[in-house]
Design a protein around this motif. Structure first.
Motif, PDB file in Angstrom:
ATOM      1  N   GLY A  18       0.825  -1.227  -0.184  1.00 12.64           N
ATOM      2  CA  GLY A  18      -0.055   0.102  -0.072  1.00 12.64           C
ATOM      3  C   GLY A  18       0.912   1.149  -0.285  1.00 12.64           C
ATOM      4  N   VAL A  19       0.275   2.410   0.429  1.00 18.58           N
ATOM      5  CA  VAL A  19       0.598   3.569   0.246  1.00 18.58           C
ATOM      6  C   VAL A  19       0.460   4.281   1.694  1.00 18.58           C
ATOM      7  CG1 VAL A  19      -1.070   4.521  -0.867  1.00 18.58           C
ATOM      8  CG2 VAL A  19       1.303   5.770  -1.125  1.00 18.58           C
ATOM      9  N   SER A  20       1.417   5.002   2.088  1.00 25.60           N
ATOM     10  CA  SER A  20       1.106   5.959   3.333  1.00 25.60           C
ATOM     11  C   SER A  20       0.232   7.215   2.903  1.00 25.60           C
ATOM     12  CB  SER A  20       2.519   6.571   3.787  1.00 25.60           C
ATOM     13  OG  SER A  20       2.326   7.631   4.686  1.00 25.60           O
ATOM     14  N   PRO A  21      -0.854   7.207   3.645  1.00 27.07           N
ATOM     15  CA  PRO A  21      -1.862   8.340   3.235  1.00 27.07           C
ATOM     16  C   PRO A  21      -1.134   9.757   3.326  1.00 27.07           C
ATOM     17  CG  PRO A  21      -2.817   6.694   4.919  1.00 27.07           C
ATOM     18  CD  PRO A  21      -1.528   6.392   4.731  1.00 27.07           C
ATOM     19  N   ALA A  22      -0.163   9.814   4.094  1.00 25.15           N
ATOM     20  CA  ALA A  22       0.645  11.210   4.248  1.00 25.15           C
ATOM     21  C   ALA A  22       1.171  11.596   2.830  1.00 25.15           C
ATOM     22  CB  ALA A  22       1.301  11.113   5.241  1.00 25.15           C
ATOM     23  N   ALA A  23       1.675  10.417   2.085  1.00 29.58           N
ATOM     24  CA  ALA A  23       2.545  10.425   0.843  1.00 29.58           C
ATOM     25  C   ALA A  23       1.655  10.823  -0.260  1.00 29.58           C
ATOM     26  CB  ALA A  23       3.008   9.097   0.465  1.00 29.58           C
ATOM     27  N   VAL A  24       0.233  10.705  -0.347  1.00 30.83           N
ATOM     28  CA  VAL A  24      -0.900  10.879  -1.208  1.00 30.83           C
ATOM     29  C   VAL A  24      -1.220  12.140  -1.303  1.00 30.83           C
ATOM     30  CG1 VAL A  24      -3.195  10.225  -2.156  1.00 30.83           C
ATOM     31  CG2 VAL A  24      -1.620   8.503  -0.976  1.00 30.83           C
ATOM     32  N   GLY A  25      -1.255  13.111  -0.195  1.00 32.66           N
ATOM     33  CA  GLY A  25      -1.635  14.316  -0.068  1.00 32.66           C
ATOM     34  C   GLY A  25      -2.932  14.401   0.673  1.00 32.66           C
ATOM     35  N   ASP A  26      -3.481  15.550   0.728  1.00 29.47           N
ATOM     36  CA  ASP A  26      -4.877  15.492   1.223  1.00 29.47           C
ATOM     37  C   ASP A  26      -5.955  14.652   1.007  1.00 29.47           C
ATOM     38  OD1 ASP A  26      -4.118  17.853   2.848  1.00 29.47           O
ATOM     39  OD2 ASP A  26      -4.624  19.291   1.244  1.00 29.47           O
ATOM     40  N   LEU A  27      -6.465  14.073   1.844  1.00 24.96           N
ATOM     41  CA  LEU A  27      -7.684  13.108   1.341  1.00 24.96           C
ATOM     42  C   LEU A  27      -8.862  13.415   2.503  1.00 24.96           C
ATOM     43  CD1 LEU A  27      -5.460   9.641   1.706  1.00 24.96           C
ATOM     44  CD2 LEU A  27      -6.470  10.971  -0.483  1.00 24.96           C
ATOM     45  N   ALA A  28     -10.092  13.693   1.828  1.00 24.73           N
ATOM     46  CA  ALA A  28     -11.196  14.009   2.555  1.00 24.73           C
ATOM     47  C   ALA A  28     -11.360  12.893   3.553  1.00 24.73           C
ATOM     48  CB  ALA A  28     -12.156  14.336   1.717  1.00 24.73           C
ATOM     49  N   CYS A  29     -11.064  11.844   3.375  1.00 24.82           N
ATOM     50  CA  CYS A  29     -11.788  10.726   4.536  1.00 24.82           C
ATOM     51  C   CYS A  29     -10.781  10.919   5.580  1.00 24.82           C
ATOM     52  CB  CYS A  29     -11.553   9.416   3.807  1.00 24.82           C
ATOM     53  SG  CYS A  29      -9.760   8.744   3.264  1.00 24.82           S
ATOM     54  N   MET A  30      -9.585  11.417   5.704  1.00 31.73           N
ATOM     55  CA  MET A  30      -8.704  11.389   6.682  1.00 31.73           C
ATOM     56  C   MET A  30      -9.171  12.438   7.701  1.00 31.73           C
ATOM     57  SD  MET A  30      -6.509   9.015   6.484  1.00 31.73           S
ATOM     58  CE  MET A  30      -5.303   9.339   7.541  1.00 31.73           C
ATOM     59  N   GLU A  31     -10.276  13.268   7.333  1.00 31.28           N
ATOM     60  CA  GLU A  31     -10.828  14.429   8.249  1.00 31.28           C
ATOM     61  C   GLU A  31     -12.082  14.182   8.899  1.00 31.28           C
ATOM     62  OE1 GLU A  31      -9.012  17.038   9.112  1.00 31.28           O
ATOM     63  OE2 GLU A  31      -7.329  16.321   7.885  1.00 31.28           O
ATOM     64  N   THR A  32     -12.625  12.613   8.322  1.00 31.67           N
ATOM     65  CA  THR A  32     -13.880  12.444   8.935  1.00 31.67           C
ATOM     66  C   THR A  32     -13.912  11.934  10.694  1.00 31.67           C
ATOM     67  OG1 THR A  32     -13.658  10.003   8.299  1.00 31.67           O
ATOM     68  CG2 THR A  32     -14.661  11.528   6.761  1.00 31.67           C
ATOM     69  N   THR A  33     -14.938  12.037  11.094  1.00 29.39           N
ATOM     70  CA  THR A  33     -15.172  11.440  12.384  1.00 29.39           C
ATOM     71  C   THR A  33     -14.775  10.193  12.508  1.00 29.39           C
ATOM     72  OG1 THR A  33     -16.720  13.133  12.671  1.00 29.39           O
ATOM     73  CG2 THR A  33     -16.442  11.531  14.416  1.00 29.39           C
ATOM     74  N   ALA A  34     -15.043   9.160  11.672  1.00 25.73           N
ATOM     75  CA  ALA A  34     -14.885   7.699  11.828  1.00 25.73           C
ATOM     76  C   ALA A  34     -13.557   7.495  11.666  1.00 25.73           C
ATOM     77  CB  ALA A  34     -15.799   7.221  10.516  1.00 25.73           C
ATOM     78  N   VAL A  35     -12.648   8.258  10.570  1.00 22.63           N
ATOM     79  CA  VAL A  35     -11.313   7.777  10.409  1.00 22.63           C
ATOM     80  C   VAL A  35     -10.694   8.179  11.716  1.00 22.63           C
ATOM     81  CG1 VAL A  35      -9.243   8.430   9.369  1.00 22.63           C
ATOM     82  CG2 VAL A  35     -11.317   7.799   8.035  1.00 22.63           C
ATOM     83  N   ARG A  36     -10.903   9.481  12.236  1.00 22.60           N
ATOM     84  CA  ARG A  36     -10.192   9.965  13.478  1.00 22.60           C
ATOM     85  C   ARG A  36     -10.475   9.010  14.613  1.00 22.60           C
ATOM     86  NH1 ARG A  36      -8.871  16.137  13.522  1.00 22.60           N
ATOM     87  NH2 ARG A  36      -8.924  16.500  11.429  1.00 22.60           N
ATOM     88  N   ALA A  37     -11.669   8.511  14.897  1.00 20.98           N
ATOM     89  CA  ALA A  37     -12.130   7.747  15.867  1.00 20.98           C
ATOM     90  C   ALA A  37     -11.246   6.494  15.808  1.00 20.98           C
ATOM     91  CB  ALA A  37     -13.558   7.536  15.966  1.00 20.98           C
ATOM     92  N   TRP A  38     -11.226   5.925  14.688  1.00 22.14           N
ATOM     93  CA  TRP A  38     -10.421   4.492  14.464  1.00 22.14           C
ATOM     94  C   TRP A  38      -9.044   4.722  14.732  1.00 22.14           C
ATOM     95  CZ3 TRP A  38      -6.749   2.911  10.613  1.00 22.14           C
ATOM     96  CH2 TRP A  38      -6.606   1.508  10.582  1.00 22.14           C
ATOM     97  N   LEU A  39      -8.448   5.769  14.202  1.00 25.24           N
ATOM     98  CA  LEU A  39      -7.152   6.067  14.575  1.00 25.24           C
ATOM     99  C   LEU A  39      -6.806   6.295  16.018  1.00 25.24           C
ATOM    100  CD1 LEU A  39      -6.078   8.536  11.740  1.00 25.24           C
ATOM    101  CD2 LEU A  39      -5.148   6.228  11.972  1.00 25.24           C
ATOM    102  N   GLU A  40      -7.687   7.005  16.728  1.00 22.82           N
ATOM    103  CA  GLU A  40      -7.340   7.079  18.044  1.00 22.82           C
ATOM    104  C   GLU A  40      -7.527   5.657  18.935  1.00 22.82           C
ATOM    105  OE1 GLU A  40      -9.933   9.171  21.594  1.00 22.82           O
ATOM    106  OE2 GLU A  40      -9.486  10.325  20.022  1.00 22.82           O
ATOM    107  N   ALA A  41      -8.628   4.710  18.358  1.00 23.19           N
ATOM    108  CA  ALA A  41      -8.896   3.584  19.006  1.00 23.19           C
ATOM    109  C   ALA A  41      -7.771   2.582  19.004  1.00 23.19           C
ATOM    110  CB  ALA A  41     -10.189   2.969  18.378  1.00 23.19           C
TER     111      ALA A  41
END
Length: 141
Positions: A18-41
């Motif tokens: 795969g690829v690091s999301p940071a290498a792809v640039g801005d991704l709208a999904c990275m700002e969602t509550t679901a992704v933020r909560a998943w990363l925190e968990a």
């Protein structure tokens, strides 16, 4: 195969999958509550080296048991993910194709403007490399 891309965590950040999301640039999904909560968990961050992203057609490669989250991507975001996750030579060629698409967009309008300005069809063919039938069709359209 799924229509969603997947964020996932690797146990070993040195694995090339795969690829690091940071290498792809801005991704709208990275700002969602679901992704933020998943990363925190998961105790992770958007820039963590073990955080990876796979396009839908490659999700079969997800390691069994890897923590994962399906994420929707726009067509443009998905294109960037595919470019970053493929071999460098493939990414270069895909970028050239995108550049071509961007240049070719509005082709018929440009040919029409050239004809209206008085550029003869044979000269448009010489300058653009387009087929004479394409120039004729653009003039009619």
């Amino acid at each position: 195969m799924t229509d969603d891309a997947y964020l996932f965590l690797l146990d070993d950040a040195s694995v090339r999958l795969g690829v690091s999301p940071a290498a792809v640039g801005d991704l709208a999904c990275m700002e969602t509550t679901a992704v933020r909560a998943w990363l925190e968990a998961q105790g992770s961050t958007p820039t963590a080296p073990e955080l990876r992203l796979l396009p839908p057609e490659e999700t079969g490669a997800l390691p069994e048991g890897a923590e994962r989250l399906p994420v929707p991507l726009s067509d443009e975001e998905l294109s960037r993910v595919r470019q970053q996750s493929g071999p460098e030579v493939l990414a270069r060629v895909e970028q050239e194709l995108l550049s071509y698409r961007d240049c070719a967009d509005g082709r018929d309008g440009l040919i029409g403007r050239a004809l209206a300005a008085g550029v003869p069809p044979h000269r448009i063919v010489e300058l653009t490399g387009e087929d004479p039938a394409t120039v004729t069709a653009a003039a009619a359209g």
